[in-house]
Design a protein around this motif. Structure first.
Motif, PDB file in Angstrom:
ATOM      1  N   LYS A   4     -13.650  11.273  45.039  1.00 40.14           N
ATOM      2  CA  LYS A   4     -14.322  12.468  45.568  1.00 40.14           C
ATOM      3  C   LYS A   4     -14.947  13.291  44.429  1.00 40.14           C
ATOM      4  O   LYS A   4     -16.032  13.856  44.576  1.00 40.14           O
ATOM      5  CB  LYS A   4     -13.303  13.325  46.335  1.00 40.14           C
ATOM      6  N   ILE A  36     -20.275   4.566  44.299  1.00 36.30           N
ATOM      7  CA  ILE A  36     -19.247   5.311  43.566  1.00 36.30           C
ATOM      8  C   ILE A  36     -17.964   4.480  43.517  1.00 36.30           C
ATOM      9  O   ILE A  36     -17.708   3.649  44.390  1.00 36.30           O
ATOM     10  CB  ILE A  36     -18.984   6.698  44.186  1.00 36.30           C
ATOM     11  N   ALA A  85     -18.236  11.740  43.437  1.00 40.74           N
ATOM     12  CA  ALA A  85     -19.282  12.082  44.415  1.00 40.74           C
ATOM     13  C   ALA A  85     -19.749  13.524  44.249  1.00 40.74           C
ATOM     14  O   ALA A  85     -20.955  13.817  44.324  1.00 40.74           O
ATOM     15  CB  ALA A  85     -18.757  11.853  45.833  1.00 40.74           C
ATOM     16  N   GLU A  86     -18.804  14.430  44.015  1.00 45.79           N
ATOM     17  CA  GLU A  86     -19.159  15.850  43.827  1.00 45.79           C
ATOM     18  C   GLU A  86     -20.037  16.045  42.599  1.00 45.79           C
ATOM     19  O   GLU A  86     -21.007  16.817  42.627  1.00 45.79           O
ATOM     20  CB  GLU A  86     -17.877  16.690  43.717  1.00 45.79           C
ATOM     21  N   LEU A 132     -15.798   8.486  52.307  1.00 47.69           N
ATOM     22  CA  LEU A 132     -16.067   7.929  50.981  1.00 47.69           C
ATOM     23  C   LEU A 132     -15.685   6.451  50.925  1.00 47.69           C
ATOM     24  O   LEU A 132     -14.749   6.010  51.591  1.00 47.69           O
ATOM     25  CB  LEU A 132     -15.279   8.704  49.921  1.00 47.69           C
ATOM     26  N   PHE A 160     -22.710  17.270  48.882  1.00 42.20           N
ATOM     27  CA  PHE A 160     -21.645  16.277  48.740  1.00 42.20           C
ATOM     28  C   PHE A 160     -21.686  15.305  49.920  1.00 42.20           C
ATOM     29  O   PHE A 160     -21.532  14.091  49.753  1.00 42.20           O
ATOM     30  CB  PHE A 160     -20.286  16.980  48.672  1.00 42.20           C
ATOM     31  N   VAL A 207     -24.266  12.582  49.509  1.00 41.47           N
ATOM     32  CA  VAL A 207     -23.827  11.554  48.550  1.00 41.47           C
ATOM     33  C   VAL A 207     -22.778  10.645  49.187  1.00 41.47           C
ATOM     34  O   VAL A 207     -22.846   9.413  49.084  1.00 41.47           O
ATOM     35  CB  VAL A 207     -23.277  12.200  47.259  1.00 41.47           C
ATOM     36  N   ALA A 208     -21.811  11.248  49.877  1.00 43.36           N
ATOM     37  CA  ALA A 208     -20.746  10.467  50.513  1.00 43.36           C
ATOM     38  C   ALA A 208     -21.333   9.501  51.552  1.00 43.36           C
ATOM     39  O   ALA A 208     -21.024   8.300  51.546  1.00 43.36           O
ATOM     40  CB  ALA A 208     -19.723  11.400  51.166  1.00 43.36           C
ATOM     41  N   THR A 217     -23.830   6.715  49.789  1.00 47.25           N
ATOM     42  CA  THR A 217     -23.151   5.697  48.976  1.00 47.25           C
ATOM     43  C   THR A 217     -22.265   4.805  49.849  1.00 47.25           C
ATOM     44  O   THR A 217     -22.134   3.610  49.584  1.00 47.25           O
ATOM     45  CB  THR A 217     -22.326   6.333  47.835  1.00 47.25           C
ATOM     46  N   THR A 218     -21.689   5.372  50.906  1.00 47.08           N
ATOM     47  CA  THR A 218     -20.892   4.561  51.839  1.00 47.08           C
ATOM     48  C   THR A 218     -21.785   3.571  52.579  1.00 47.08           C
ATOM     49  O   THR A 218     -21.455   2.386  52.702  1.00 47.08           O
ATOM     50  CB  THR A 218     -20.135   5.459  52.839  1.00 47.08           C
TER      51      THR A 218
END
Length: 255
Positions: free
Chosen positions: A223, A200, A226-227, A2, A237, A240-241, A244-245
């Motif tokens: 976290k 995020i 993100a969830e 993340l 998840f 998304v992690a 976005t990273t």
């Protein structure tokens, strides 16, 4: 892994237990964070932190609430610091019409100066917006901020405004409010904005997500953001992690 794109680990709220806060974040998979400085003391502290921790980066700017205090010397100082290899953005800057410490016209002038600086030093801009959406959009267009782009930090506007910001080369960053049960707009934005255009953040120590609402926020809670986005988008998840990273690293030029 993340990436929390907006933390205030330089805030007094973390002076007692910073090490433990960072450790908890790493235990939850937060591998990178951007510490945001917005006046002299917080910029100095942000620079100290990024020198000390290899996974921390800095954004430096002047907050609109305190625009009335910013001097030309301060702007020059920010410009000089911006060449530091771990400074990745100018900001947070923008407009805040909720508080009346700095008159609107002074806020707007200081905002424009920082957009011009960001273009000069070729860094993205982190935008703070409170009750000033139309003026922010207008100024970003007038100053051709699209040239460097940046982040609409802790975005609270409508999906329509989000699309307008995307067209100006700004990514949409969502924080704790997307997890609030009654937060209709952030949830709609999370559903509508493509994952490739989302970031995020926590904005810690402020705006803690559910179920910590009203308590001190910290980076490990990103976290939960993100969830929530994963649930709203109907994706994993992990997706998304990862996305976005990747978005954050690309924007900030972090390899």
């Amino acid at each position: 892994m993340l990436f929390d794109t907006h933390v205030h680990l330089n805030a007094d709220q973390f002076s007692e237990d910073l090490e433990q806060v960072i450790e908890r974040a790493q235990n939850e998979g937060v591998e990178t964070m951007v510490v945001v400085g917005f006046d002299k003391p917080t910029i100095n502290k942000a620079m100290e932190l990024v020198e000390h921790y290899d996974f921390l980066y800095a954004a430096i700017g002047w907050h609109p609430v305190d625009a009335i205090d910013m001097t030309d010397e301060d702007l020059q100082w920010i410009e000089e610091l911006s060449s530091h290899q771990k400074v990745v953005a100018i900001g947070e800057t923008g407009l805040d019409y909720h508080w009346d410490k700095s008159p609107k016209e002074i806020q707007q002038e200081v905002f424009r100066k920082q957009i011009r600086l960001a273009k000069k030093v070729r860094l993205p801009i982190i935008i703070h917006n409170r009750e000033a959406t139309q003026d922010i959009v207008d100024i970003l267009k007038e100053e051709d901020a699209k040239e460097v782009g940046g982040i609409m930090h802790c975005f609270s506007g409508s999906p329509e405004t989000a699309h307008e910001c995307l067209e100006m080369n700004f990514l949409i960053s969502l924080g704790g409010p997307v997890t609030f049960k009654n937060a209709k707009k952030p949830k709609e934005v999370a559903e509508e904005v493509p994952l490739e255009k989302l970031l995020i953040e926590t904005d810690c120590p402020y705006l803690a997500p559910h179920p910590y609402r009203g308590k001190r926020n910290e980076p490990s809670y990103v976290k939960l953001v993100a969830e929530q986005i994963a649930e709203l988008k109907g994706v994993s998840f992990e997706e998304v992690a990862e996305t976005t990273t990747r978005n954050a690293k690309k924007l900030f030029g972090i390899n």
